[in-house]
Design a protein around this motif. Structure first.
Motif, PDB file in Angstrom:
ATOM      1  N   GLY A  61       0.773  -1.257  -0.080  1.00 46.45           N
ATOM      2  CA  GLY A  61       0.199  -0.174  -0.127  1.00 46.45           C
ATOM      3  C   GLY A  61       0.731   1.052  -0.164  1.00 46.45           C
ATOM      4  N   PRO A  62       0.227   2.432  -0.007  1.00 44.74           N
ATOM      5  CA  PRO A  62       1.208   3.734  -0.037  1.00 44.74           C
ATOM      6  C   PRO A  62       1.917   3.979   0.981  1.00 44.74           C
ATOM      7  CG  PRO A  62      -1.213   3.944  -0.476  1.00 44.74           C
ATOM      8  CD  PRO A  62      -1.139   2.538  -0.014  1.00 44.74           C
ATOM      9  N   THR A  63       3.068   4.497   1.030  1.00 46.66           N
ATOM     10  CA  THR A  63       4.081   4.740   2.109  1.00 46.66           C
ATOM     11  C   THR A  63       4.460   6.188   1.834  1.00 46.66           C
ATOM     12  OG1 THR A  63       5.940   4.253   0.526  1.00 46.66           O
ATOM     13  CG2 THR A  63       4.973   2.330   1.657  1.00 46.66           C
ATOM     14  N   PRO A  64       4.683   6.588   3.021  1.00 42.02           N
ATOM     15  CA  PRO A  64       4.886   8.196   3.279  1.00 42.02           C
ATOM     16  C   PRO A  64       6.285   8.173   2.446  1.00 42.02           C
ATOM     17  CG  PRO A  64       4.607   7.187   5.478  1.00 42.02           C
ATOM     18  CD  PRO A  64       4.594   6.084   4.498  1.00 42.02           C
ATOM     19  N   ASP A  65       7.159   7.434   2.418  1.00 41.46           N
ATOM     20  CA  ASP A  65       8.733   7.643   1.707  1.00 41.46           C
ATOM     21  C   ASP A  65       8.308   7.759   0.208  1.00 41.46           C
ATOM     22  OD1 ASP A  65       9.971   7.583   3.868  1.00 41.46           O
ATOM     23  OD2 ASP A  65      10.514   5.300   3.973  1.00 41.46           O
ATOM     24  N   PHE A  78      -1.751   3.672  -5.528  1.00 43.53           N
ATOM     25  CA  PHE A  78      -2.313   2.233  -5.615  1.00 43.53           C
ATOM     26  C   PHE A  78      -3.699   2.154  -6.209  1.00 43.53           C
ATOM     27  CE2 PHE A  78       1.385   1.407  -3.227  1.00 43.53           C
ATOM     28  CZ  PHE A  78       1.698   0.028  -3.158  1.00 43.53           C
ATOM     29  N   GLN A  79      -3.945   1.987  -7.347  1.00 46.86           N
ATOM     30  CA  GLN A  79      -5.147   1.980  -8.060  1.00 46.86           C
ATOM     31  C   GLN A  79      -6.068   0.638  -7.653  1.00 46.86           C
ATOM     32  OE1 GLN A  79      -6.299   4.595  -9.431  1.00 46.86           O
ATOM     33  NE2 GLN A  79      -4.236   5.835  -9.823  1.00 46.86           N
ATOM     34  N   ARG A  80      -7.175   0.874  -7.257  1.00 51.57           N
ATOM     35  CA  ARG A  80      -8.228  -0.411  -7.070  1.00 51.57           C
ATOM     36  C   ARG A  80      -9.424  -0.146  -7.815  1.00 51.57           C
ATOM     37  NH1 ARG A  80      -5.060   0.432  -2.254  1.00 51.57           N
ATOM     38  NH2 ARG A  80      -3.887  -1.292  -1.695  1.00 51.57           N
ATOM     39  N   PRO A  81      -9.582  -0.299  -9.086  1.00 49.56           N
ATOM     40  CA  PRO A  81     -10.678   0.144  -9.987  1.00 49.56           C
ATOM     41  C   PRO A  81     -11.836  -0.951  -9.552  1.00 49.56           C
ATOM     42  CG  PRO A  81      -9.125  -0.943 -11.218  1.00 49.56           C
ATOM     43  CD  PRO A  81      -8.498  -0.595 -10.053  1.00 49.56           C
TER      44      PRO A  81
END
Length: 416
Positions: A403-407, A413-416
């Motif tokens: 998943g997304p990270t601060p770095d 992250f696409q989740r259509p």
């Protein structure tokens, strides 16, 4: 498809223009005239370009192989005879061994690439060809069997444009086969003083849109056959001819079969090379994992998927978000039936995922339509593609893929 959409822009090589249209995987729109006008004065001051140092624990060895597949005629120039490939073969090596640094590309390859991208006189071919690499010829390989990754470049582009990724993966313990497919780049140098130019490009550029799309699908499936042939050769199963053309000493390609673990094979590519990775997986179950970096799926993923094998789609936000005009990503995302990720990068362009923006930044050039800094472009490609193969070919946990990270705030992250 408009004819201008198939021609590369005046500063495509170092300005990495964004590609919003469905056929953008084969073309680059021209950047703003002001950006082009600023380029010559800046680029003229550069005398040395350098690839970023790879981060893994191993030194990088490299050989150059010329492979010929006697089972197939070249699809673009049948009169040329058997299908030919040039391969930069990278392998993990012992530090302190080997000879000279491996060349980035030949001066003639650089000249043709710059000419094809309308950059003649902007960057000297000798400067581009002289880009400093970290691979060394004749280096002593690390023993044991290593996972293999095959890389395929974008349409018109020389294989050297994926050198950053190839060196990085090798430093982590992979054998990497970086391919040039005959007649599909502006210029590729073959043995005997031959430099083949892009016959396939001229065929696509002169065709109406519907035919051009079919020709691009032909490129993808033809490259899939090339990749399968390379796998046969590097695992000792092929019957094709091979010669060594590098500066080091050694035997033909089968020499490397002892370094390759045939149970851990991955493929990745940029643009049409990314489509080719999916096509190769669909045709060959030996391939366990694949990556498409910003390439339109002209040749679709089969409706039944890829037999549950993992696949990563890594692209620019403008060109390959779920709502973008390239609808092939949404179509094929739904077909993927194994572990999968759809990642898009803010401020990225079509060339973000290869060497071009990294080298462009060293010339002081940034495309205002794709302002992601060149250094970050290289880091994102290195970190996410490397993590993907480490997870699926080496079994290592890679939280960056969860998943997304601060770095990495640029990576969505696409989740259509």
């Amino acid at each position: 498809m408009k004819r201008s959409q198939l021609r590369r822009g005046a500063a495509a090589l170092f300005l990495a223009a964004a590609l919003p249209l469905p056929l953008a995987a084969t073309a680059v729109a021209a950047p703003a005239p002001s950006a082009v006008a600023a380029t010559p004065a800046v680029a003229a001051t550069a005398t040395h370009l350098t690839l970023p140092a790879p981060t893994g624990p191993y030194a990088v060895g490299r050989d150059t192989l010329h492979l010929t597949d006697p089972r197939r005629r070249d699809p673009w120039v049948p009169a040329a005879g058997a299908r030919e490939l040039m391969v930069s073969l990278y392998y993990p090596a012992h530090r302190g061994t080997g000879g000279a640094r491996a060349p980035y590309m030949t001066t003639e390859e650089a000249r043709l690439l710059l000419e094809g991208d309308k950059l003649t006189g902007v960057v000297a071919p000798e400067v581009l060809a002289g880009t400093r690499t970290h691979a060394r010829t004749g280096a002593r390989p690390i023993g044991g069997r290593h996972p293999l990754v095959v890389l395929s470049p974008g349409f018109t582009l020389n294989r050297a444009t994926l050198s950053l990724l190839a060196e990085e993966l090798t430093s982590r313990g992979y054998v990497v086969a970086l391919l040039d497919h005959a007649y599909e780049s502006f210029g590729t140098t073959f043995p005997g003083g031959r430099t083949l130019t892009c016959v396939a490009c001229r065929a696509v550029e002169s065709a109406p849109e519907s035919t051009a799309r079919k020709l691009m699908a032909k490129v993808a499936t033809g490259r899939a056959a090339d990749i399968r042939f390379v796998l046969d050769t590097l695992t000792g199963r092929g019957d094709g001819a091979s010669t060594q053309t590098g500066h080091g000493q050694g035997a033909p390609a089968r020499r490397y079969a002892g370094l390759v673990d045939p149970r851990r094979i991955g493929v990745a590519g940029h643009s049409i090379g990314g489509n080719s990775a999916a096509s190769a997986m669909a045709a060959d179950r030996r391939i366990r994992a694949g990556v498409n970096m910003d390439g339109t799926f002209f040749a679709p993923v089969p409706p039944g998927g890829l037999d549950g094998r993992p696949f990563l789609m890594l692209g620019s936000l403008d060109g390959h978000a779920p709502t973008a005009e390239d609808t092939t990503w949404l179509r094929d995302w739904r077909r993927l039936d194994g572990w999968k990720r759809w990642l898009t990068v803010r401020d990225a362009g079509h060339f973000t995922f290869i060497d071009i923006p990294v080298l462009g930044a060293q010339l002081g050039v940034t495309d205002p339509t794709a302002p992601l800094p060149g250094k970050r472009s290289g880091e994102i490609t290195r970190d996410y593609v490397g993590a993907f193969f480490d997870r699926h070919l080496r079994g290592r946990p890679e939280p960056v893929l969860d998943g997304p990270t601060p770095d990495n705030p640029e990576v969505l992250f696409q989740r259509p």
